[in-house]
Scaffold this motif. Sequence first.
Motif, PDB file in Angstrom:
ATOM      1  N   HIS A  34       0.867  -1.177   0.000  1.00 49.39           N
ATOM      2  CA  HIS A  34       0.000   0.000   0.000  1.00 49.39           C
ATOM      3  C   HIS A  34       0.905   1.230   0.000  1.00 49.39           C
ATOM      4  O   HIS A  34       1.874   1.299   0.766  1.00 49.39           O
ATOM      5  CB  HIS A  34      -0.883   0.047   1.252  1.00 49.39           C
ATOM      6  CG  HIS A  34      -1.898  -1.045   1.312  1.00 49.39           C
ATOM      7  ND1 HIS A  34      -3.248  -0.821   1.122  1.00 49.39           N
ATOM      8  CD2 HIS A  34      -1.759  -2.378   1.545  1.00 49.39           C
ATOM      9  CE1 HIS A  34      -3.898  -1.975   1.238  1.00 49.39           C
ATOM     10  NE2 HIS A  34      -3.027  -2.931   1.499  1.00 49.39           N
ATOM     11  N   ALA A  35       0.596   2.212  -0.834  1.00 46.79           N
ATOM     12  CA  ALA A  35       1.407   3.423  -0.884  1.00 46.79           C
ATOM     13  C   ALA A  35       0.600   4.542  -1.516  1.00 46.79           C
ATOM     14  O   ALA A  35      -0.378   4.304  -2.238  1.00 46.79           O
ATOM     15  CB  ALA A  35       2.695   3.194  -1.685  1.00 46.79           C
ATOM     16  N   GLY A  36       1.016   5.769  -1.252  1.00 42.01           N
ATOM     17  CA  GLY A  36       0.332   6.923  -1.831  1.00 42.01           C
ATOM     18  C   GLY A  36       0.995   8.202  -1.400  1.00 42.01           C
ATOM     19  O   GLY A  36       2.193   8.220  -1.078  1.00 42.01           O
ATOM     20  N   GLN A  39      -2.782  11.697   2.501  1.00 45.32           N
ATOM     21  CA  GLN A  39      -3.967  10.912   2.839  1.00 45.32           C
ATOM     22  C   GLN A  39      -4.533  10.146   1.647  1.00 45.32           C
ATOM     23  O   GLN A  39      -5.516   9.415   1.794  1.00 45.32           O
ATOM     24  CB  GLN A  39      -5.053  11.850   3.400  1.00 45.32           C
ATOM     25  CG  GLN A  39      -4.648  12.597   4.657  1.00 45.32           C
ATOM     26  CD  GLN A  39      -4.343  11.640   5.797  1.00 45.32           C
ATOM     27  OE1 GLN A  39      -5.106  10.718   6.067  1.00 45.32           O
ATOM     28  NE2 GLN A  39      -3.213  11.868   6.471  1.00 45.32           N
ATOM     29  N   GLU A  41      -4.363   7.244  -0.855  1.00 46.91           N
ATOM     30  CA  GLU A  41      -3.741   5.958  -1.136  1.00 46.91           C
ATOM     31  C   GLU A  41      -3.919   5.628  -2.616  1.00 46.91           C
ATOM     32  O   GLU A  41      -5.033   5.670  -3.143  1.00 46.91           O
ATOM     33  CB  GLU A  41      -4.358   4.858  -0.278  1.00 46.91           C
ATOM     34  CG  GLU A  41      -3.672   3.518  -0.493  1.00 46.91           C
ATOM     35  CD  GLU A  41      -4.173   2.439   0.443  1.00 46.91           C
ATOM     36  OE1 GLU A  41      -3.612   2.297   1.546  1.00 46.91           O
ATOM     37  OE2 GLU A  41      -5.156   1.751   0.067  1.00 46.91           O
ATOM     38  N   HIS A  44      -3.256  -0.294  -3.536  1.00 48.60           N
ATOM     39  CA  HIS A  44      -4.119  -0.928  -2.547  1.00 48.60           C
ATOM     40  C   HIS A  44      -3.758  -2.406  -2.397  1.00 48.60           C
ATOM     41  O   HIS A  44      -4.511  -3.293  -2.790  1.00 48.60           O
ATOM     42  CB  HIS A  44      -5.580  -0.778  -2.962  1.00 48.60           C
ATOM     43  CG  HIS A  44      -5.967   0.613  -3.357  1.00 48.60           C
ATOM     44  ND1 HIS A  44      -5.923   1.687  -2.486  1.00 48.60           N
ATOM     45  CD2 HIS A  44      -6.390   1.117  -4.549  1.00 48.60           C
ATOM     46  CE1 HIS A  44      -6.315   2.785  -3.113  1.00 48.60           C
ATOM     47  NE2 HIS A  44      -6.596   2.462  -4.367  1.00 48.60           N
ATOM     48  N   THR A  68       3.560   5.259  -9.152  1.00 47.81           N
ATOM     49  CA  THR A  68       3.655   5.094  -7.703  1.00 47.81           C
ATOM     50  C   THR A  68       4.356   3.785  -7.362  1.00 47.81           C
ATOM     51  O   THR A  68       5.123   3.704  -6.387  1.00 47.81           O
ATOM     52  CB  THR A  68       2.253   5.145  -7.067  1.00 47.81           C
ATOM     53  OG1 THR A  68       1.622   6.372  -7.438  1.00 47.81           O
ATOM     54  CG2 THR A  68       2.335   5.069  -5.551  1.00 47.81           C
ATOM     55  N   PRO A  79       6.225   2.958   1.615  1.00 45.56           N
ATOM     56  CA  PRO A  79       4.916   2.303   1.670  1.00 45.56           C
ATOM     57  C   PRO A  79       4.285   2.446   3.055  1.00 45.56           C
ATOM     58  O   PRO A  79       4.988   2.481   4.078  1.00 45.56           O
ATOM     59  CB  PRO A  79       5.250   0.838   1.374  1.00 45.56           C
ATOM     60  CG  PRO A  79       6.557   0.875   0.654  1.00 45.56           C
ATOM     61  CD  PRO A  79       7.307   2.041   1.230  1.00 45.56           C
ATOM     62  N   THR A  80       2.969   2.498   3.102  1.00 49.91           N
ATOM     63  CA  THR A  80       2.269   2.557   4.383  1.00 49.91           C
ATOM     64  C   THR A  80       2.035   1.165   4.954  1.00 49.91           C
ATOM     65  O   THR A  80       1.933   0.994   6.173  1.00 49.91           O
ATOM     66  CB  THR A  80       0.916   3.282   4.225  1.00 49.91           C
ATOM     67  OG1 THR A  80       0.166   2.656   3.167  1.00 49.91           O
ATOM     68  CG2 THR A  80       1.136   4.746   3.869  1.00 49.91           C
ATOM     69  N   HIS A  81       1.931   0.177   4.091  1.00 45.18           N
ATOM     70  CA  HIS A  81       1.790  -1.224   4.512  1.00 45.18           C
ATOM     71  C   HIS A  81       2.464  -2.093   3.456  1.00 45.18           C
ATOM     72  O   HIS A  81       2.672  -1.677   2.320  1.00 45.18           O
ATOM     73  CB  HIS A  81       0.316  -1.629   4.642  1.00 45.18           C
ATOM     74  CG  HIS A  81      -0.446  -0.850   5.671  1.00 45.18           C
ATOM     75  ND1 HIS A  81      -0.297  -1.035   7.021  1.00 45.18           N
ATOM     76  CD2 HIS A  81      -1.357   0.134   5.522  1.00 45.18           C
ATOM     77  CE1 HIS A  81      -1.091  -0.207   7.673  1.00 45.18           C
ATOM     78  NE2 HIS A  81      -1.745   0.525   6.789  1.00 45.18           N
TER      79      HIS A  81
END
Length: 266
Positions: A34-36, A39, A41, A44, A68, A79-81
């Motif tokens: 997950h990345a963006g 806020q 994203e 997914h 991305t 990455p966020t996750h």
Amino acid sequence: MNTPMGILGERAGANPDGTKPAAGSAALALVGLHAGYGQIEVLHGISLSVDPGGVLAVLGANGAGKSTTVRALSGLITPTHGRVVIHGVDVTGAAPDALARLGVCVVPEGRGVFPRLSVEEHLRLISPNRASVREIQNRVYEQFPRLGERRRQLAGTMSGGEQQMLAMARAVALDNRVVVVDELSMGLAPRVVEQLYEHIRTLASTGVAVVVIEQFIHEILGLADHAVVLSQGTVVAEGVPSDIGETLEGLYLAAGPIRSHTDRTQ
């Protein structure tokens, strides 16, 4: 627990020219990524992988999440996750220079050359030390004879194809293990793109894993041995190129006409 930077530091310190990957391990794997931006994203939970010597095509229309993906796997965004794994090492969150030391090379969209530097000056910039300059020059000029003919020419005065060759010089000059090529075909004539694809085939034949990010689909499917299709930040199809044609047709027809190199001016 080791941080990504710590892991990279240990590997670089123990074996500067790269350790051998574990048997059966992918050269590059994105696992549930997950990345963006802020806020928003964009990716997914995408997963993909490419083995040593393989060519992976990452396809999708504009806005699918291709850029991305490149930024996340090259360390330009965190990455966020999920995880980014290089030859079995979790490098999630590592900086671009640390990834480069591990053998990850990104050939950016838009060539990324310095217009006021000559070909020779570009090659000096990528040389780790003075002793390696001549070796790198010989390696690059063998792969790209046109660059040898224009070694003293300023990059900004070269054709688009020649600039793309120069952008790819770092991929063939150094001992990289993963090479990511972003939108190689953009703005180039079909015959030039085919020549560049031949260099990618040669690179992969040496055991380098190659990821090619593209939206012009016809020619790249003849080069890749595996393909992943992105749509709105998710993987909607993957497999050998011959198995995903219908998915691509549907996605591109929904987004607009499928584009190939012949749709552009030369």
